[in-house]
Scaffold this motif. Structure first.
Motif, PDB file in Angstrom:
ATOM      1  N   ASN A   1      36.960  35.684  36.938  1.00  0.00           N
ATOM      2  CA  ASN A   1      38.116  35.948  35.957  1.00  0.00           C
ATOM      3  C   ASN A   1      38.980  36.937  36.189  1.00  0.00           C
ATOM      4  O   ASN A   1      40.052  36.948  35.395  1.00  0.00           O
ATOM      5  CB  ASN A   1      37.565  36.015  34.543  1.00  0.00           C
ATOM      6  CG  ASN A   1      37.035  34.669  33.994  1.00  0.00           C
ATOM      7  OD1 ASN A   1      37.152  33.628  34.606  1.00  0.00           O
ATOM      8  ND2 ASN A   1      35.735  34.800  33.350  1.00  0.00           N
ATOM      9  N   GLY A   2      38.766  37.768  37.225  1.00  0.00           N
ATOM     10  CA  GLY A   2      39.446  39.101  37.499  1.00  0.00           C
ATOM     11  C   GLY A   2      40.166  38.655  38.907  1.00  0.00           C
ATOM     12  O   GLY A   2      40.832  39.811  39.488  1.00  0.00           O
ATOM     13  N   PHE A   3      40.247  37.495  39.490  1.00  0.00           N
ATOM     14  CA  PHE A   3      40.601  37.403  40.504  1.00  0.00           C
ATOM     15  C   PHE A   3      41.830  36.168  40.683  1.00  0.00           C
ATOM     16  O   PHE A   3      41.299  34.905  40.571  1.00  0.00           O
ATOM     17  CB  PHE A   3      39.430  36.785  41.960  1.00  0.00           C
ATOM     18  CG  PHE A   3      39.483  37.100  43.184  1.00  0.00           C
ATOM     19  CD1 PHE A   3      40.736  37.431  43.531  1.00  0.00           C
ATOM     20  CD2 PHE A   3      38.500  36.838  43.918  1.00  0.00           C
ATOM     21  CE1 PHE A   3      40.909  37.804  45.009  1.00  0.00           C
ATOM     22  CE2 PHE A   3      38.458  37.133  45.366  1.00  0.00           C
ATOM     23  CZ  PHE A   3      39.739  37.396  45.900  1.00  0.00           C
ATOM     24  N   TRP A   4      42.903  36.722  41.017  1.00  0.00           N
ATOM     25  CA  TRP A   4      44.348  35.713  40.695  1.00  0.00           C
ATOM     26  C   TRP A   4      44.843  35.812  41.933  1.00  0.00           C
ATOM     27  O   TRP A   4      45.183  36.670  42.905  1.00  0.00           O
ATOM     28  CB  TRP A   4      44.944  36.339  39.740  1.00  0.00           C
ATOM     29  CG  TRP A   4      44.311  36.317  38.266  1.00  0.00           C
ATOM     30  CD1 TRP A   4      43.333  37.302  38.012  1.00  0.00           C
ATOM     31  CD2 TRP A   4      44.403  35.405  37.281  1.00  0.00           C
ATOM     32  NE1 TRP A   4      43.003  36.994  36.631  1.00  0.00           N
ATOM     33  CE2 TRP A   4      43.680  35.664  36.415  1.00  0.00           C
ATOM     34  CE3 TRP A   4      45.461  34.125  37.345  1.00  0.00           C
ATOM     35  CZ2 TRP A   4      43.654  34.816  35.242  1.00  0.00           C
ATOM     36  CZ3 TRP A   4      45.189  33.481  36.230  1.00  0.00           C
ATOM     37  CH2 TRP A   4      44.440  33.583  35.194  1.00  0.00           C
ATOM     38  N   VAL A   5      45.630  34.590  42.236  1.00  0.00           N
ATOM     39  CA  VAL A   5      46.319  34.410  43.339  1.00  0.00           C
ATOM     40  C   VAL A   5      47.873  33.826  42.833  1.00  0.00           C
ATOM     41  O   VAL A   5      47.886  33.475  41.848  1.00  0.00           O
ATOM     42  CB  VAL A   5      45.956  33.308  44.568  1.00  0.00           C
ATOM     43  CG1 VAL A   5      44.654  33.972  45.173  1.00  0.00           C
ATOM     44  CG2 VAL A   5      45.825  32.040  43.995  1.00  0.00           C
ATOM     45  N   ALA A   6      48.898  34.238  43.648  1.00  0.00           N
ATOM     46  CA  ALA A   6      50.297  33.959  43.277  1.00  0.00           C
ATOM     47  C   ALA A   6      50.635  32.942  44.667  1.00  0.00           C
ATOM     48  O   ALA A   6      50.491  33.426  45.832  1.00  0.00           O
ATOM     49  CB  ALA A   6      51.076  35.074  43.211  1.00  0.00           C
TER      50      ALA A   6
ATOM     51  N   PHE B   1      47.316  38.370  34.295  1.00  0.00           N
ATOM     52  CA  PHE B   1      46.015  38.849  34.135  1.00  0.00           C
ATOM     53  C   PHE B   1      45.855  39.430  33.001  1.00  0.00           C
ATOM     54  O   PHE B   1      44.793  39.241  32.195  1.00  0.00           O
ATOM     55  CB  PHE B   1      45.701  39.843  35.373  1.00  0.00           C
ATOM     56  CG  PHE B   1      44.375  40.735  35.109  1.00  0.00           C
ATOM     57  CD1 PHE B   1      43.084  40.045  35.141  1.00  0.00           C
ATOM     58  CD2 PHE B   1      44.671  41.979  34.890  1.00  0.00           C
ATOM     59  CE1 PHE B   1      42.082  40.957  34.934  1.00  0.00           C
ATOM     60  CE2 PHE B   1      43.316  42.846  34.591  1.00  0.00           C
ATOM     61  CZ  PHE B   1      41.935  42.127  34.800  1.00  0.00           C
ATOM     62  N   ILE B   2      46.831  40.275  32.375  1.00  0.00           N
ATOM     63  CA  ILE B   2      46.485  40.924  31.130  1.00  0.00           C
ATOM     64  C   ILE B   2      46.596  39.906  29.913  1.00  0.00           C
ATOM     65  O   ILE B   2      45.761  39.971  28.954  1.00  0.00           O
ATOM     66  CB  ILE B   2      47.889  41.888  30.768  1.00  0.00           C
ATOM     67  CG1 ILE B   2      47.756  43.073  31.797  1.00  0.00           C
ATOM     68  CG2 ILE B   2      47.769  42.234  29.190  1.00  0.00           C
ATOM     69  CD1 ILE B   2      48.765  44.068  31.770  1.00  0.00           C
TER      70      ILE B   2
ATOM     71  N   SER C   1      47.390  31.524  39.570  1.00  0.00           N
ATOM     72  CA  SER C   1      46.111  30.999  39.099  1.00  0.00           C
ATOM     73  C   SER C   1      44.973  31.770  39.306  1.00  0.00           C
ATOM     74  O   SER C   1      44.936  32.658  40.435  1.00  0.00           O
ATOM     75  CB  SER C   1      46.097  29.484  39.480  1.00  0.00           C
ATOM     76  OG  SER C   1      46.184  29.616  40.989  1.00  0.00           O
ATOM     77  N   LEU C   2      43.812  31.515  39.005  1.00  0.00           N
ATOM     78  CA  LEU C   2      42.541  31.993  39.417  1.00  0.00           C
ATOM     79  C   LEU C   2      42.315  31.423  40.815  1.00  0.00           C
ATOM     80  O   LEU C   2      42.514  30.582  41.350  1.00  0.00           O
ATOM     81  CB  LEU C   2      41.433  31.533  38.460  1.00  0.00           C
ATOM     82  CG  LEU C   2      41.258  32.154  37.073  1.00  0.00           C
ATOM     83  CD1 LEU C   2      40.531  31.768  36.384  1.00  0.00           C
ATOM     84  CD2 LEU C   2      41.233  33.808  37.406  1.00  0.00           C
TER      85      LEU C   2
ATOM     86  N   LEU D   1      34.773  36.811  44.361  1.00  0.00           N
ATOM     87  CA  LEU D   1      34.925  35.624  43.701  1.00  0.00           C
ATOM     88  C   LEU D   1      33.626  35.069  42.928  1.00  0.00           C
ATOM     89  O   LEU D   1      33.642  34.759  41.749  1.00  0.00           O
ATOM     90  CB  LEU D   1      35.240  34.308  44.920  1.00  0.00           C
ATOM     91  CG  LEU D   1      35.482  33.141  44.191  1.00  0.00           C
ATOM     92  CD1 LEU D   1      36.829  33.209  43.334  1.00  0.00           C
ATOM     93  CD2 LEU D   1      35.533  32.080  45.339  1.00  0.00           C
ATOM     94  N   ASP D   2      32.508  35.499  43.394  1.00  0.00           N
ATOM     95  CA  ASP D   2      31.163  35.435  42.696  1.00  0.00           C
ATOM     96  C   ASP D   2      30.999  36.236  41.487  1.00  0.00           C
ATOM     97  O   ASP D   2      30.598  35.998  40.297  1.00  0.00           O
ATOM     98  CB  ASP D   2      29.833  35.255  43.266  1.00  0.00           C
ATOM     99  CG  ASP D   2      29.870  34.144  44.227  1.00  0.00           C
ATOM    100  OD1 ASP D   2      30.561  32.893  43.959  1.00  0.00           O
ATOM    101  OD2 ASP D   2      29.136  34.176  45.387  1.00  0.00           O
TER     102      ASP D   2
END
Length: 153
Positions: free
Chosen positions: A45-50, A96-97, A8-9, A40-41
């Protein structure tokens, strides 16, 4: 493990765990903790975590915009030691892609030639585009790799 990983983001409450993961993965080449707050700011939309099924962050991906509107940069992919080789990195990259804006059709990244993550990037569809012997300074070579996505119609 990837079946038990939720991607998720990133959220503000994830930042401490992201920083701890960064330090454990990259040591002297780590981003500072305050960078993640600003990232994050800047690039939400390019910052994801698992996260694993217990809510622990076991990976993250950070990408940024570029001066070219159809290109972005993958700045970092980090996966915890306990989760490596279990599809977490692949899941982060594919998510992400899949979520990229339709006008982005190229993702660039750099990776040390001997970094095992190079195999992950190749499996994910990235190709080698160049090499720089001192990308991060003397003795810090990096491969430039790119992923090209077909333009959406």
């Amino acid at each position: 493990m990837s079946d038990f990983v939720q991607v998720s983001l990133a959220q503000k409450l994830d930042l401490r765990a992201i920083d701890a993961l960064e330090q454990s993965c990259f040591h002297d080449h780590s981003y500072p903790d305050f960078f993640f707050r600003q990232a994050l700011d800047c690039w939400p939309n390019g910052f994801w975590v698992a996260e694993d099924n217990q809510g622990n962050i076991v990976g993250y991906l950070l990408a940024s915009t570029s001066d070219k509107p159809n290109v972005c940069w993958l700045l970092s992919v980090a996966v915890a030691d306990i989760a490596r080789g279990k599809g977490v990195g692949s899941k982060l990259i594919s998510q992400f892609i899949n979520a990229l804006a339709s006008d982005i059709n190229q993702i660039n990244l750099t990776v040390a030639p001997d970094n095992p993550a190079k195999a992950l990037y190749l499996r994910s569809g990235f190709t080698e585009q160049g090499f720089e012997t001192d990308y991060f300074g003397e003795g810090e070579p990096r491969l430039l790799m790119s992923y090209f996505r077909a333009e959406h119609t």
